[in-house]
Design a protein around this motif. Structure first.
Motif, short mmCIF file in Angstrom:
data_model
loop_
_atom_site.label_atom_id
_atom_site.label_comp_id
_atom_site.label_asym_id
_atom_site.label_seq_id
_atom_site.Cartn_x
_atom_site.Cartn_y
_atom_site.Cartn_z
N MET A 1 0.85 -1.19 0.00
CA MET A 1 0.00 0.00 0.00
C MET A 1 0.88 1.23 0.00
N SER A 2 0.60 2.17 -0.90
CA SER A 2 1.36 3.41 -0.98
C SER A 2 0.62 4.49 -0.22
N VAL A 3 1.36 5.35 0.44
CA VAL A 3 0.78 6.47 1.17
C VAL A 3 1.39 7.75 0.63
N LEU A 4 0.55 8.67 0.24
CA LEU A 4 1.01 9.95 -0.29
C LEU A 4 0.40 11.05 0.56
N LEU A 5 1.24 11.96 1.03
CA LEU A 5 0.78 13.05 1.88
C LEU A 5 0.84 14.34 1.09
N LEU A 6 -0.29 15.01 1.00
CA LEU A 6 -0.34 16.31 0.34
C LEU A 6 -0.65 17.34 1.40
N LEU A 7 0.19 18.37 1.50
CA LEU A 7 0.04 19.37 2.54
C LEU A 7 -0.67 20.59 2.00
N LEU A 8 -1.52 21.15 2.85
CA LEU A 8 -2.28 22.34 2.50
C LEU A 8 -1.70 23.51 3.27
N ILE A 9 -1.23 24.54 2.58
CA ILE A 9 -0.62 25.67 3.27
C ILE A 9 -1.33 26.95 2.88
N THR A 10 -1.39 27.90 3.80
CA THR A 10 -2.15 29.10 3.57
C THR A 10 -1.50 30.28 4.27
N GLY A 11 -1.76 31.46 3.75
CA GLY A 11 -1.25 32.65 4.40
C GLY A 11 -2.33 33.39 5.17
N ALA A 12 -3.55 32.94 5.12
CA ALA A 12 -4.65 33.59 5.83
C ALA A 12 -5.41 32.56 6.63
N GLN A 13 -6.03 33.01 7.73
CA GLN A 13 -6.80 32.11 8.57
C GLN A 13 -8.20 31.95 7.95
N ALA A 14 -8.39 30.87 7.23
CA ALA A 14 -9.64 30.65 6.53
C ALA A 14 -10.60 29.86 7.40
N ALA A 15 -11.87 29.98 7.12
CA ALA A 15 -12.90 29.17 7.76
C ALA A 15 -13.25 28.04 6.80
N TYR A 16 -12.81 26.86 7.13
CA TYR A 16 -12.96 25.69 6.26
C TYR A 16 -14.44 25.28 6.19
N HIS A 17 -14.93 25.03 4.97
CA HIS A 17 -16.32 24.64 4.75
C HIS A 17 -16.45 23.25 4.13
N GLY A 18 -15.35 22.49 4.09
CA GLY A 18 -15.46 21.12 3.59
C GLY A 18 -14.77 20.91 2.26
N ALA A 19 -14.85 19.66 1.78
CA ALA A 19 -14.20 19.27 0.54
C ALA A 19 -14.87 18.03 -0.03
N VAL A 20 -14.75 17.87 -1.33
CA VAL A 20 -15.18 16.67 -2.03
C VAL A 20 -14.05 16.28 -2.96
N ILE A 21 -13.60 15.03 -2.90
CA ILE A 21 -12.49 14.59 -3.74
C ILE A 21 -12.90 13.34 -4.50
N THR A 22 -12.90 13.43 -5.81
CA THR A 22 -13.19 12.28 -6.66
C THR A 22 -12.05 12.13 -7.65
N ASN A 23 -12.04 11.01 -8.37
CA ASN A 23 -10.94 10.80 -9.31
C ASN A 23 -11.38 10.00 -10.52
N TYR A 24 -10.56 10.08 -11.56
CA TYR A 24 -10.75 9.36 -12.80
C TYR A 24 -9.38 8.84 -13.22
N PHE A 25 -9.34 7.76 -13.97
CA PHE A 25 -8.06 7.27 -14.44
C PHE A 25 -8.12 7.02 -15.94
N GLY A 26 -6.92 7.02 -16.54
CA GLY A 26 -6.83 6.79 -17.97
C GLY A 26 -6.29 5.40 -18.27
N ASP A 27 -5.41 5.29 -19.26
CA ASP A 27 -4.86 3.99 -19.64
C ASP A 27 -4.00 3.42 -18.52
N VAL A 28 -3.99 2.10 -18.43
CA VAL A 28 -3.19 1.46 -17.41
C VAL A 28 -1.71 1.67 -17.67
N ARG A 29 -1.27 1.68 -18.92
CA ARG A 29 0.14 1.89 -19.27
C ARG A 29 0.25 3.01 -20.30
N PRO A 30 0.78 4.18 -19.94
CA PRO A 30 1.11 4.54 -18.57
C PRO A 30 -0.16 4.83 -17.77
#
Length: 454
Positions: A1-30
């Motif tokens: 199992m691979s683990v990838l960490l993506l960091l979120l950085i900001t210069g302002a104090q935001a009020a977070y309202h949520g997120a939706v993350i979906t994905n699509y893939f193309g050909d297996v090779r590559p």
């Protein structure tokens, strides 16, 4: 199992309202994996910037919609290359941003995604994850009952189930006390005391389950795992704010709460279009005791909106080459104001499907025909459902754009072509296609003639 960490950085104090993350893939090779990340904050200036680590690109955010400085939803498309058919766990940390102050005490956001892209034995290709979307803020008066039916879709036809996040999927996992979620992805709110007014942080997971036992194969190691209909393949996060407003003078739709009118498409309808062809969706609503102020939208990148008068709106979208053959969920509400109070309509969502997709079904016969059906960009149809109650719609597209078919017949294409075309059309209708399809003969080749015995 691979683990990838993506960091979120900001210069302002935001009020977070949520997120939706979906994905699509193309050909297996590559192997090309494309993530659509929708993140919401209190304003467009405060939405954070995702920094991508690993073998991927980091394009900028694009605004989807905002609500009078109350919230802003943006989207970013991350493209990963050379990630083969295997399992992934993605953990998104949300830098200095905190959830908007809420009644259920959620402070620090956490987004955890469990994706399984191993090759499936039933379709002989990598697994796809569910597709959905949601507005950053959904609101309802404290005295009005409201059912929110999320629009969910799985490209593989899997059974999709929803639940609240738990355990390592969130820092604090307390669900909203005023909102119930069913496994069929329906949210229900019942009238509550005025003491329960205010915003609630909603942290959900959307999971896909196979409808039959399948085997998943790792594309690198060859290792296999069996998944039964009771074991989830993967999960994606769905996070937003649910606000309980002060009681409304009336809960009747069309008075204070806006009511949709024709020609607004029905919830769950499928709207077809083509690549590089502009799609327009008309939305109309009324609120006799309030002033309709705006249409709020969450959908694919590039959706725009316009108004031609109170309660009359148009959504416009022009898909690009990368959208071909894909299904996107597009959700919207109409918002109205009266004496300083804000009222929302029901959440309405549709599928937006982009052609062109070719389908071939060869059979044993003597004459080869190629037929095509016209694809009207604004045509709306109800998505076909399985026989299971509350089941996920079967994967689209639902219109055949090109069809190669061989038939055996004693009729002649030279003298009986109209009869043959009509028979083909009737068979396509019997198989579930709309009655108003149009067929056009593109090519006919005579393979052979068999004379029946006397």
């Amino acid at each position: 199992m691979s683990v990838l960490l993506l960091l979120l950085i900001t210069g302002a104090q935001a009020a977070y309202h949520g997120a939706v993350i979906t994905n699509y893939f193309g050909d297996v090779r590559p192997f090309v994996l494309t993530y659509h990340i929708k993140e919401s904050g209190s304003s467009c200036e405060e939405v954070d910037i995702w920094q991508c680590g690993g073998n991927c690109t980091t394009p900028p955010f694009y605004a989807i919609d905002e609500s009078r400085n109350e919230w802003c939803q943006k989207t970013q498309i991350l493209i990963f290359t050379n990630y083969g058919p295997r399992t992934f766990t993605f953990i998104f940390g949300v830098g200095s941003s905190n959830w908007i102050e809420n009644r259920n005490g959620i402070v620090t956001p956490l987004i955890r995604i469990s994706n399984d892209f191993r090759n499936r034995s039933d379709i002989n290709k990598p697994n796809s994850t569910p597709q959905t979307t949601i507005l950053p803020l959904v609101r309802v008066p404290s005295n009005c009952q409201r059912n929110i039916n999320l629009l969910v879709f799985d490209p593989d036809g899997d059974d999709i189930r929803c639940r609240y996040a738990a355990g390592p999927e969130c820092n604090i996992c307390t669900p909203p006390s005023v909102l119930n979620v069913s496994s069929s992805c329906s949210l229900s709110f019942r009238p509550t005391n005025s003491s329960n007014k205010g915003p609630y942080a909603v942290q959900m997971m959307v999971e896909d389950f196979p409808r039959q036992t399948i085997t998943l194969t790792d594309g690198f190691t060859g290792a296999q795992e069996v998944k039964t209909p009771s074991i989830a393949i993967g999960s994606i996060p769905l996070q937003f704010v649910f606000t309980v407003d002060p009681a409304a003078p009336s809960c009747t739709a069309g008075e204070y709460l806006p009511r949709f009118l024709p020609p607004t498409p029905q919830h769950g309808a499928q709207i077809l279009t083509n690549v590089n062809q502009t799609l327009e969706i008309s939305v109309r609503a009324e609120a006799t005791q309030a002033d309709i102020s705006e249409l709020l939208v969450s959908g694919p990148p590039g959706v725009t909106k316009s108004s031609s008068g109170s309660g009359n709106f148009t959504l416009t979208w022009k898909p690009i080459d990368g959208d071909g053959g894909l299904n996107y969920a597009l959700c919207f509400v109409v918002q109205a104001n009266s004496s300083g109070a804000v009222y929302q309509s029901d959440l309405r969502c549709v599928f937006v499907t982009t052609g062109n997709t070719t389908v071939s079904r060869p059979t044993t016969n003597t004459t080869t025909l190629t037929t095509t059906t016209t694809n009207q960009p604004t045509a709306t149809t109800e998505p076909p459902l399985s026989s299971t109650p509350n089941a996920t719609p079967e994967p689209g597209p639902y219109h055949v754009l090109a069809l190669d078919v061989m038939i055996s017949t004693t009729l002649s294409m030279e003298t009986d072509s109209a009869t043959i075309m009509n028979l083909i059309k009737e068979e396509l209708k019997r198989q579930g296609l709309p009655s108003d399809i149009t067929l056009k003969l593109l090519r006919s080749t005579l393979l052979g003639v068999t004379t029946p015995a006397p």
